[in-house]
Write a protein that holds these residues in place. Structure first.
Motif, short mmCIF file in Angstrom:
data_model
loop_
_atom_site.label_atom_id
_atom_site.label_comp_id
_atom_site.label_asym_id
_atom_site.label_seq_id
_atom_site.Cartn_x
_atom_site.Cartn_y
_atom_site.Cartn_z
N GLN A 1 0.82 -1.25 -0.12
CA GLN A 1 -0.02 -0.04 -0.02
C GLN A 1 0.89 1.34 -0.05
OE1 GLN A 1 -3.38 -0.23 -0.14
NE2 GLN A 1 -3.71 2.03 0.10
N VAL A 2 0.52 2.08 -0.75
CA VAL A 2 1.36 3.65 -0.84
C VAL A 2 0.13 4.64 -0.51
CG1 VAL A 2 2.55 5.04 -2.49
CG2 VAL A 2 2.72 2.66 -3.02
N ARG A 3 0.70 5.32 0.40
CA ARG A 3 -0.03 6.67 0.94
C ARG A 3 0.61 7.75 0.22
NH1 ARG A 3 0.15 9.90 5.96
NH2 ARG A 3 -1.70 10.72 6.07
N LEU A 4 -0.30 8.81 -0.36
CA LEU A 4 -0.04 9.77 -1.21
C LEU A 4 -0.30 11.10 -0.35
CD1 LEU A 4 -0.72 8.86 -4.89
CD2 LEU A 4 1.53 8.72 -3.53
N VAL A 5 0.34 11.94 0.09
CA VAL A 5 0.01 13.02 0.87
C VAL A 5 0.21 14.26 -0.21
CG1 VAL A 5 0.21 14.43 2.98
CG2 VAL A 5 0.72 11.99 3.10
N GLU A 6 -0.70 14.95 -0.44
CA GLU A 6 -0.89 16.12 -1.41
C GLU A 6 -0.94 17.44 -0.60
OE1 GLU A 6 -3.35 13.89 -4.84
OE2 GLU A 6 -4.14 14.93 -3.22
N SER A 7 -0.23 18.56 -1.00
CA SER A 7 -0.35 19.77 -0.48
C SER A 7 -0.07 20.84 -1.43
CB SER A 7 0.60 19.95 0.68
OG SER A 7 2.11 19.94 0.23
N GLY A 8 -0.32 22.08 -1.23
CA GLY A 8 -0.26 23.25 -2.23
C GLY A 8 -1.33 23.81 -2.77
N GLY A 9 -2.50 23.18 -2.63
CA GLY A 9 -3.66 23.89 -3.39
C GLY A 9 -4.05 25.10 -2.93
N GLY A 10 -4.86 25.67 -3.35
CA GLY A 10 -5.66 26.80 -2.84
C GLY A 10 -6.13 27.87 -3.93
N LEU A 11 -6.61 29.06 -3.65
CA LEU A 11 -7.01 30.05 -4.49
C LEU A 11 -6.10 31.19 -4.97
CD1 LEU A 11 -9.58 31.42 -5.61
CD2 LEU A 11 -9.65 32.62 -3.30
N VAL A 12 -6.02 31.41 -6.29
CA VAL A 12 -5.18 32.25 -6.85
C VAL A 12 -5.69 32.95 -7.95
CG1 VAL A 12 -4.25 30.66 -8.66
CG2 VAL A 12 -2.75 32.53 -7.42
N GLN A 13 -5.38 34.29 -8.08
CA GLN A 13 -5.87 35.19 -9.21
C GLN A 13 -5.11 34.63 -10.69
OE1 GLN A 13 -5.26 39.13 -8.04
NE2 GLN A 13 -7.25 39.35 -7.26
N ALA A 14 -5.82 34.87 -11.69
CA ALA A 14 -5.34 34.37 -12.89
C ALA A 14 -3.92 35.33 -13.09
CB ALA A 14 -6.47 35.11 -13.82
N GLY A 15 -3.17 34.52 -13.55
CA GLY A 15 -1.76 35.05 -13.78
C GLY A 15 -1.01 34.71 -12.91
N GLY A 16 -1.41 33.92 -11.70
CA GLY A 16 -0.74 33.71 -10.55
C GLY A 16 0.11 32.33 -10.56
N SER A 17 0.74 32.04 -9.50
CA SER A 17 1.46 30.68 -9.43
C SER A 17 1.29 29.95 -8.30
CB SER A 17 2.93 31.02 -9.46
OG SER A 17 3.38 31.85 -10.80
N LEU A 18 1.06 28.52 -8.48
CA LEU A 18 0.94 27.79 -7.30
C LEU A 18 2.01 26.45 -7.53
CD1 LEU A 18 -2.69 27.49 -6.64
CD2 LEU A 18 -1.28 28.37 -4.98
N ARG A 19 2.33 25.99 -6.34
CA ARG A 19 3.35 24.85 -6.25
C ARG A 19 2.46 23.51 -5.44
NH1 ARG A 19 8.83 23.39 -3.31
NH2 ARG A 19 9.68 22.27 -5.13
N LEU A 20 2.22 22.38 -6.28
CA LEU A 20 1.97 21.32 -5.55
C LEU A 20 2.83 20.35 -5.14
CD1 LEU A 20 -1.46 20.74 -7.70
CD2 LEU A 20 -1.29 22.24 -5.91
N SER A 21 2.78 19.81 -4.13
CA SER A 21 3.57 18.72 -3.45
C SER A 21 2.82 17.64 -3.50
CB SER A 21 4.29 19.24 -2.41
OG SER A 21 5.16 20.26 -2.71
#
Length: 117
Positions: A1-21
């Motif tokens: 079994q592999v557990r995946l833990v995600e982070s980094g989502g959210g709300l951003v304005q157009a043209g902005g940036s986000l980094r998911l992990s």
């Protein structure tokens, strides 16, 4: 079994940036594929970008030139740097881990990305 833990989502304005992990709790360090898919309301889940343990990458056309996928093999973590975000990028983003030898696939719980105009 592999557990995946995600982070980094959210709300951003157009043209902005986000980094998911996404960190995978597994001892399968080789011969695997990790990556990101997304699903917008009323639409099927689609590929965003994937990266093999050997470093090969594949991007959806919509992600090319704006998104960059990278991996830390030691940490078994995959990252998705998203730049120049647009409202059409709004979706739940899911991390995927696939063992290439068995084909067994695991999915994360998903992280919401919302881009406002």
């Amino acid at each position: 079994q592999v557990r995946l833990v995600e982070s980094g989502g959210g709300l951003v304005q157009a043209g902005g940036s986000l980094r998911l992990s996404c960190a995978a709790s597994t001892t399968i360090f080789n011969n695997n594929i990790m990556g990101w898919y997304r699903q917008a309301p009323g639409k099927p889940r689609e590929l965003v970008a994937v990266c093999t343990s050997g470093g090969s990458t594949n991007y959806a056309d919509s992600a090319k030139g704006r998104f960059t996928i990278s991996r830390d093999r030691v940490k078994n973590t995959v990252y998705l740097q998203m730049n120049s975000l647009a409202p059409e990028d709004t979706a739940v983003y899911y991390c995927k881990f696939q063992a290439m030898s068995s084909g067994i696939t695991y999915w994360g719980q998903g992280t919401q990305v919302t881009v406002s105009s």
